[in-house]
Write a protein that holds these residues in place. Structure first.
Motif, mmCIF file in Angstrom:
data_model
loop_
_atom_site.group_PDB
_atom_site.id
_atom_site.type_symbol
_atom_site.label_atom_id
_atom_site.label_comp_id
_atom_site.label_asym_id
_atom_site.label_seq_id
_atom_site.Cartn_x
_atom_site.Cartn_y
_atom_site.Cartn_z
ATOM 1 N N ASP A 1 44.218 45.746 6.226
ATOM 2 C CA ASP A 1 43.089 45.449 5.338
ATOM 3 C C ASP A 1 43.430 45.820 3.900
ATOM 4 O O ASP A 1 44.273 46.682 3.636
ATOM 5 C CB ASP A 1 41.840 46.211 5.778
ATOM 6 C CG ASP A 1 41.224 45.608 7.033
ATOM 7 O OD1 ASP A 1 41.856 44.685 7.598
ATOM 8 O OD2 ASP A 1 40.152 46.051 7.447
ATOM 9 N N ILE A 2 42.747 45.154 2.965
ATOM 10 C CA ILE A 2 42.959 45.377 1.533
ATOM 11 C C ILE A 2 41.669 45.920 0.936
ATOM 12 O O ILE A 2 40.593 45.337 1.128
ATOM 13 C CB ILE A 2 43.379 44.082 0.830
ATOM 14 C CG1 ILE A 2 44.734 43.600 1.360
ATOM 15 C CG2 ILE A 2 43.440 44.282 -0.680
ATOM 16 C CD1 ILE A 2 45.168 42.268 0.793
ATOM 17 N N GLY B 1 38.692 46.098 9.608
ATOM 18 C CA GLY B 1 38.813 47.364 10.301
ATOM 19 C C GLY B 1 37.483 48.083 10.381
ATOM 20 O O GLY B 1 36.568 47.864 9.583
ATOM 21 N N ARG B 2 37.374 48.972 11.351
ATOM 22 C CA ARG B 2 36.133 49.720 11.543
ATOM 23 C C ARG B 2 35.959 50.726 10.417
ATOM 24 O O ARG B 2 36.923 51.349 9.964
ATOM 25 C CB ARG B 2 36.153 50.434 12.893
ATOM 26 C CG ARG B 2 34.799 51.022 13.304
ATOM 27 C CD ARG B 2 34.901 51.661 14.677
ATOM 28 N NE ARG B 2 35.641 52.912 14.617
ATOM 29 C CZ ARG B 2 35.060 54.098 14.379
ATOM 30 N NH1 ARG B 2 33.750 54.173 14.179
ATOM 31 N NH2 ARG B 2 35.786 55.191 14.346
ATOM 32 N N ARG B 3 34.725 50.872 9.962
ATOM 33 C CA ARG B 3 34.401 51.843 8.923
ATOM 34 C C ARG B 3 33.426 52.871 9.482
ATOM 35 O O ARG B 3 32.539 52.539 10.261
ATOM 36 C CB ARG B 3 33.789 51.167 7.697
ATOM 37 C CG ARG B 3 34.660 50.135 7.040
ATOM 38 C CD ARG B 3 34.280 49.912 5.575
ATOM 39 N NE ARG B 3 32.875 49.687 5.361
ATOM 40 C CZ ARG B 3 32.343 48.499 5.106
ATOM 41 N NH1 ARG B 3 33.127 47.430 5.050
ATOM 42 N NH2 ARG B 3 31.060 48.361 4.894
ATOM 43 N N LEU C 1 37.556 53.742 6.044
ATOM 44 C CA LEU C 1 38.293 52.976 7.057
ATOM 45 C C LEU C 1 38.851 53.914 8.121
ATOM 46 O O LEU C 1 39.406 54.976 7.807
ATOM 47 C CB LEU C 1 39.432 52.194 6.409
ATOM 48 C CG LEU C 1 39.049 50.924 5.637
ATOM 49 C CD1 LEU C 1 40.286 50.312 4.997
ATOM 50 C CD2 LEU C 1 38.389 49.917 6.556
ATOM 51 N N ASP C 2 38.705 53.513 9.376
ATOM 52 C CA ASP C 2 39.211 54.297 10.492
ATOM 53 C C ASP C 2 40.732 54.160 10.542
ATOM 54 O O ASP C 2 41.255 53.064 10.796
ATOM 55 C CB ASP C 2 38.590 53.809 11.796
ATOM 56 C CG ASP C 2 38.950 54.697 12.983
ATOM 57 O OD1 ASP C 2 39.792 55.606 12.820
ATOM 58 O OD2 ASP C 2 38.383 54.485 14.072
ATOM 59 N N GLY D 1 32.259 59.197 8.360
ATOM 60 C CA GLY D 1 33.009 60.432 8.526
ATOM 61 C C GLY D 1 34.401 60.395 7.920
ATOM 62 O O GLY D 1 34.999 61.444 7.690
ATOM 63 N N PHE D 2 34.926 59.194 7.662
ATOM 64 C CA PHE D 2 36.260 59.066 7.080
ATOM 65 C C PHE D 2 36.227 58.878 5.565
ATOM 66 O O PHE D 2 37.285 58.714 4.949
ATOM 67 C CB PHE D 2 37.006 57.887 7.707
ATOM 68 C CG PHE D 2 37.258 58.038 9.184
ATOM 69 C CD1 PHE D 2 38.208 58.926 9.653
ATOM 70 C CD2 PHE D 2 36.526 57.305 10.100
ATOM 71 C CE1 PHE D 2 38.443 59.065 11.010
ATOM 72 C CE2 PHE D 2 36.754 57.435 11.460
ATOM 73 C CZ PHE D 2 37.714 58.322 11.922
ATOM 74 N N VAL D 3 35.060 58.866 4.960
ATOM 75 C CA VAL D 3 34.951 58.635 3.521
ATOM 76 C C VAL D 3 35.540 59.822 2.759
ATOM 77 O O VAL D 3 35.232 60.983 3.041
ATOM 78 C CB VAL D 3 33.481 58.407 3.110
ATOM 79 C CG1 VAL D 3 33.353 58.317 1.595
ATOM 80 C CG2 VAL D 3 32.951 57.138 3.754
#
Length: 314
Positions: free
Chosen positions: A156-157, A131-133, A146-147, A136-138
């Motif tokens: 995703d794991i 997945g896209r990281r 992870l978006d 800003g989502f941290v």
């Protein structure tokens, strides 16, 4: 382990657990015995010189120096052996580690994201796509950023501290960092690599023994560097699939964090918590049984409420 390799164990090296580690052990074994022979040889030569050229036997110094070429041949032999070790063994083995990566369909790819003071692991789900990281989502509940809107990241794991991998399958670890330079070092796998912010550095190895192995940070990364450790668990294929299923179930039961304007369940509403000291300028809270202040007198000639004293009588 043969008798010659006991010197590695004597010096504190853990047993090897990777397919390529035996080659590294052989080089280290030869280097250790070679350095031991040099230590004994040069120590014996030093003692011989102290006795042979002591002042009582040679009261006057000889300014001409050494006339024999033995020392030159000895030094040249040492340099030649070191060059053979470096050019003939170490560099080819290193080149194989950095150039000959296993095919993507055969290897398990894991993103290793280091931070002060922990290792985070990101594995693709059944779709095999990461997945896209985005930074800003941290957050505390989303350490890798992870978006949540990316469909590829739904399965995703993400784990922290402990990573499970299957035995006898190549593992490609792509290293990066969230803050400072770290080092992802696996002593039992004879592999390690720097995790640098803004870079993606791949390393690979193939575990050949099941068990739990220590992961340490080999770079001085801050005051908590001493505690930056983790665990690599090498499972059988069946145990690894069971672990994947468990992690997938755990990730499915986790709920997303509430929006910033919404209070989580069980927390008090926005405002001062009962029993706390009010901020400066705030009205003083009333105790039980007390009434608030009387309303001000009515304006515009209206009579005061019944029961209130006449201002003219005061």
């Amino acid at each position: 382990m043969n008798s010659l390799a006991l010197i590695n164990e004597f010096l504190g090296q853990p047993p090897n657990a990777s397919s390529h580690g035996y080659q590294i052990d052989h080089i280290l074994e030869f280097c250790h015995w070679f350095m031991g022979a040099l230590f004994i040889g040069w120590s014996a030569f030093f003692i011989f010189v102290l006795i042979r050229f002591r002042k009582r036997v040679h009261p006057r110094a000889d300014n001409l120096g050494v006339r024999s070429g033995i020392s030159t041949h000895l030094e040249f032999s040492v340099v030649l052996i070191e060059a053979v070790l470096l050019l003939g063994f170490a560099i080819p083995l290193w080149a194989k580690r950095v150039n000959q990566f296993p095919p993507g369909k055969d290897a398990l790819v894991v993103h290793v994201v280091a931070q002060q003071f922990n290792f985070n692991y990101h594995l693709p789900g059944p779709d095999g796509q990461f997945g896209r990281r985005d930074v800003g989502f941290v957050s505390n509940s989303n350490p890798l950023g992870l978006d949540p809107n990316d469909p590829a990241g739904k399965d995703d794991i993400v784990t922290s501290g402990e990573l499970h991998v299957p035995v006898n399958r190549p593992l490609v670890a792509e290293l990066s960092s969230k803050d400072v330079i770290h080092d992802f070092f696996l002593p039992a796998m004879r592999i390690g690599g720097d995790a640098i912010p803004g870079s993606l550095i791949p390393i690979w190895f193939t575990p050949v023994k099941t068990g739990s192995y220590e992961v340490i940070c080999a770079q001085l990364c801050g005051l908590g560097h001493y505690g930056m450790k983790g665990t690599l668990v090498v499972d059988t294929p069946q145990d690894y699939q069971a672990w994947l299923k468990e992690r997938a179930e755990l990730s499915g039961t986790q709920t997303a964090p509430p929006p910033p304007t919404q209070r989580p369940a069980g927390e008090p509403p926005i405002g001062p918590t009962p029993g706390t000291i009010p901020p400066p300028g705030a009205p003083k809270p009333l105790n039980a049984g007390e009434r608030g202040p009387s309303p001000p007198p009515a304006q515009g000639g209206q009579s005061a409420p019944s029961g209130s004293p006449n201002p003219r009588q005061l």
